[in-house]
Design a protein around this motif. Structure first.
Motif, mmCIF file in Angstrom:
data_model
loop_
_atom_site.group_PDB
_atom_site.id
_atom_site.type_symbol
_atom_site.label_atom_id
_atom_site.label_comp_id
_atom_site.label_asym_id
_atom_site.label_seq_id
_atom_site.Cartn_x
_atom_site.Cartn_y
_atom_site.Cartn_z
ATOM 1 N N ALA A 28 0.839 -1.202 0.000
ATOM 2 C CA ALA A 28 0.000 0.000 0.000
ATOM 3 C C ALA A 28 0.872 1.250 0.000
ATOM 4 C CB ALA A 28 -0.923 0.001 1.207
ATOM 5 N N GLY A 29 0.641 2.113 -0.961
ATOM 6 C CA GLY A 29 1.344 3.380 -1.034
ATOM 7 C C GLY A 29 2.757 3.310 -1.569
ATOM 8 N N MET A 30 3.158 2.172 -2.104
ATOM 9 C CA MET A 30 4.550 2.043 -2.540
ATOM 10 C C MET A 30 4.888 2.925 -3.745
ATOM 11 S SD MET A 30 4.518 -1.827 -4.127
ATOM 12 C CE MET A 30 6.069 -1.853 -4.971
ATOM 13 N N PHE A 31 3.888 3.407 -4.465
ATOM 14 C CA PHE A 31 4.145 4.262 -5.627
ATOM 15 C C PHE A 31 3.778 5.723 -5.380
ATOM 16 C CE2 PHE A 31 3.375 0.039 -7.592
ATOM 17 C CZ PHE A 31 4.620 -0.130 -8.160
ATOM 18 N N LYS A 32 3.539 6.098 -4.123
ATOM 19 C CA LYS A 32 3.050 7.444 -3.836
ATOM 20 C C LYS A 32 4.018 8.542 -4.279
ATOM 21 C CE LYS A 32 4.820 7.782 0.792
ATOM 22 N NZ LYS A 32 4.678 8.252 2.103
ATOM 23 N N ASP A 33 5.301 8.281 -4.272
ATOM 24 C CA ASP A 33 6.281 9.299 -4.665
ATOM 25 C C ASP A 33 6.885 9.037 -6.044
ATOM 26 O OD1 ASP A 33 5.981 10.692 -2.258
ATOM 27 O OD2 ASP A 33 7.389 9.345 -1.242
ATOM 28 N N ASP A 34 6.326 8.084 -6.767
ATOM 29 C CA ASP A 34 6.848 7.742 -8.092
ATOM 30 C C ASP A 34 6.370 8.783 -9.101
ATOM 31 O OD1 ASP A 34 7.464 6.666 -10.588
ATOM 32 O OD2 ASP A 34 7.052 4.619 -9.955
ATOM 33 N N PRO A 35 7.283 9.510 -9.747
ATOM 34 C CA PRO A 35 6.870 10.563 -10.688
ATOM 35 C C PRO A 35 6.182 10.014 -11.937
ATOM 36 C CG PRO A 35 9.242 10.264 -10.751
ATOM 37 C CD PRO A 35 8.727 9.403 -9.639
ATOM 38 N N GLN A 36 6.342 8.739 -12.225
ATOM 39 C CA GLN A 36 5.735 8.155 -13.425
ATOM 40 C C GLN A 36 4.391 7.483 -13.134
ATOM 41 O OE1 GLN A 36 8.963 5.595 -14.551
ATOM 42 N NE2 GLN A 36 9.773 7.124 -15.973
ATOM 43 N N PHE A 37 3.938 7.511 -11.892
ATOM 44 C CA PHE A 37 2.714 6.815 -11.519
ATOM 45 C C PHE A 37 1.492 7.367 -12.246
ATOM 46 C CE2 PHE A 37 -0.874 5.880 -8.627
ATOM 47 C CZ PHE A 37 -0.789 4.509 -8.648
ATOM 48 N N ASP A 38 1.361 8.700 -12.288
ATOM 49 C CA ASP A 38 0.205 9.299 -12.979
ATOM 50 C C ASP A 38 0.227 8.971 -14.469
ATOM 51 O OD1 ASP A 38 -0.854 10.372 -10.670
ATOM 52 O OD2 ASP A 38 0.239 12.259 -10.892
ATOM 53 N N GLU A 39 1.408 8.949 -15.062
ATOM 54 C CA GLU A 39 1.524 8.600 -16.477
ATOM 55 C C GLU A 39 1.084 7.153 -16.699
ATOM 56 O OE1 GLU A 39 4.963 8.476 -19.972
ATOM 57 O OE2 GLU A 39 5.482 9.148 -17.946
ATOM 58 N N MET A 40 1.488 6.258 -15.792
ATOM 59 C CA MET A 40 1.096 4.858 -15.904
ATOM 60 C C MET A 40 -0.417 4.716 -15.789
ATOM 61 S SD MET A 40 1.672 1.604 -13.417
ATOM 62 C CE MET A 40 0.659 2.438 -12.239
ATOM 63 N N LEU A 41 -1.031 5.452 -14.853
ATOM 64 C CA LEU A 41 -2.489 5.405 -14.725
ATOM 65 C C LEU A 41 -3.171 5.878 -16.005
ATOM 66 C CD1 LEU A 41 -3.179 6.698 -11.099
ATOM 67 C CD2 LEU A 41 -3.312 4.364 -11.967
ATOM 68 N N GLY A 42 -2.586 6.882 -16.652
ATOM 69 C CA GLY A 42 -3.130 7.366 -17.921
ATOM 70 C C GLY A 42 -3.107 6.281 -18.987
ATOM 71 N N TYR A 43 -2.001 5.540 -19.043
ATOM 72 C CA TYR A 43 -1.901 4.437 -20.004
ATOM 73 C C TYR A 43 -2.934 3.348 -19.705
ATOM 74 C CZ TYR A 43 2.546 6.287 -21.753
ATOM 75 O OH TYR A 43 3.512 7.066 -22.314
ATOM 76 N N ILE A 44 -3.123 3.063 -18.442
ATOM 77 C CA ILE A 44 -4.112 2.051 -18.059
ATOM 78 C C ILE A 44 -5.517 2.493 -18.466
ATOM 79 C CG2 ILE A 44 -5.233 0.936 -16.086
ATOM 80 C CD1 ILE A 44 -2.467 0.910 -14.716
ATOM 81 N N GLU A 45 -5.856 3.759 -18.204
ATOM 82 C CA GLU A 45 -7.176 4.275 -18.576
ATOM 83 C C GLU A 45 -7.379 4.242 -20.083
ATOM 84 O OE1 GLU A 45 -7.451 8.152 -16.826
ATOM 85 O OE2 GLU A 45 -7.340 7.354 -14.798
ATOM 86 N N GLU A 46 -6.361 4.630 -20.823
ATOM 87 C CA GLU A 46 -6.451 4.619 -22.282
ATOM 88 C C GLU A 46 -6.673 3.198 -22.802
ATOM 89 O OE1 GLU A 46 -3.496 5.478 -26.071
ATOM 90 O OE2 GLU A 46 -3.153 6.545 -24.184
ATOM 91 N N TYR A 47 -5.922 2.260 -22.267
ATOM 92 C CA TYR A 47 -6.055 0.865 -22.686
ATOM 93 C C TYR A 47 -7.442 0.333 -22.338
ATOM 94 C CZ TYR A 47 -5.070 -4.132 -23.091
ATOM 95 O OH TYR A 47 -5.111 -5.447 -23.432
ATOM 96 N N ARG A 48 -7.956 0.696 -21.162
ATOM 97 C CA ARG A 48 -9.286 0.260 -20.748
ATOM 98 C C ARG A 48 -10.352 0.801 -21.695
ATOM 99 N NH1 ARG A 48 -10.599 -3.927 -18.383
ATOM 100 N NH2 ARG A 48 -12.218 -4.003 -19.910
ATOM 101 N N ARG A 49 -10.203 2.076 -22.113
ATOM 102 C CA ARG A 49 -11.160 2.656 -23.068
ATOM 103 C C ARG A 49 -11.104 1.910 -24.405
ATOM 104 N NH1 ARG A 49 -9.730 7.456 -20.454
ATOM 105 N NH2 ARG A 49 -8.061 7.930 -21.906
ATOM 106 N N GLU A 50 -9.892 1.538 -24.840
ATOM 107 C CA GLU A 50 -9.760 0.776 -26.089
ATOM 108 C C GLU A 50 -10.468 -0.567 -25.975
ATOM 109 O OE1 GLU A 50 -5.643 0.315 -27.164
ATOM 110 O OE2 GLU A 50 -5.285 2.465 -27.111
ATOM 111 N N LEU A 51 -10.314 -1.228 -24.838
ATOM 112 C CA LEU A 51 -10.959 -2.525 -24.652
ATOM 113 C C LEU A 51 -12.475 -2.399 -24.563
ATOM 114 C CD1 LEU A 51 -8.608 -4.258 -22.045
ATOM 115 C CD2 LEU A 51 -8.739 -4.670 -24.493
ATOM 116 N N ASP A 52 -12.944 -1.309 -23.962
ATOM 117 C CA ASP A 52 -14.386 -1.123 -23.776
ATOM 118 C C ASP A 52 -15.092 -0.568 -25.011
ATOM 119 O OD1 ASP A 52 -14.141 -2.054 -21.208
ATOM 120 O OD2 ASP A 52 -14.155 -0.067 -20.277
ATOM 121 N N ALA A 53 -14.359 0.010 -25.947
ATOM 122 C CA ALA A 53 -14.965 0.685 -27.101
ATOM 123 C C ALA A 53 -15.916 -0.208 -27.896
ATOM 124 C CB ALA A 53 -13.889 1.276 -28.000
ATOM 125 N N PRO A 54 -15.538 -1.435 -28.244
ATOM 126 C CA PRO A 54 -16.471 -2.268 -29.018
ATOM 127 C C PRO A 54 -17.788 -2.530 -28.282
ATOM 128 C CG PRO A 54 -14.264 -3.223 -29.081
ATOM 129 C CD PRO A 54 -14.230 -2.101 -28.091
#
Length: 69
Positions: A28-54
């Motif tokens: 829990a919280g191991m990525f709280k100070d990771d500067p790339q965490f928000d970018e990774m979440l963005g990639y996850i959201e984008e991928y989820r939208r691609e999967l949900d689009a059909p």
């Protein structure tokens, strides 16, 4: 059986439940100070939208079909 129940004693036992730590808590919280965490979440959201689009498109078609009925 009746005699046995008549002479039975009720005993109260206090049992201490061992405290088991949730194994995921150490992560829990191991990525709280990771500067790339928000970018990774963005990639996850984008991928989820691609999967949900059909399915979204399919549901919209169903809605259109139901409106015309």
């Amino acid at each position: 059986m009746q005699t046995r129940l008549e002479t039975a004693k009720i005993v109260t036992l206090e049992i201490e439940v061992p405290k088991v730590e949730n194994p995921w808590m150490k992560f829990a919280g191991m990525f709280k100070d990771d500067p790339q965490f928000d970018e990774m979440l963005g990639y996850i959201e984008e991928y989820r939208r691609e999967l949900d689009a059909p399915m979204e498109e399919y549901y919209q078609q169903l809605d259109v079909e139901n409106e015309t009925k």
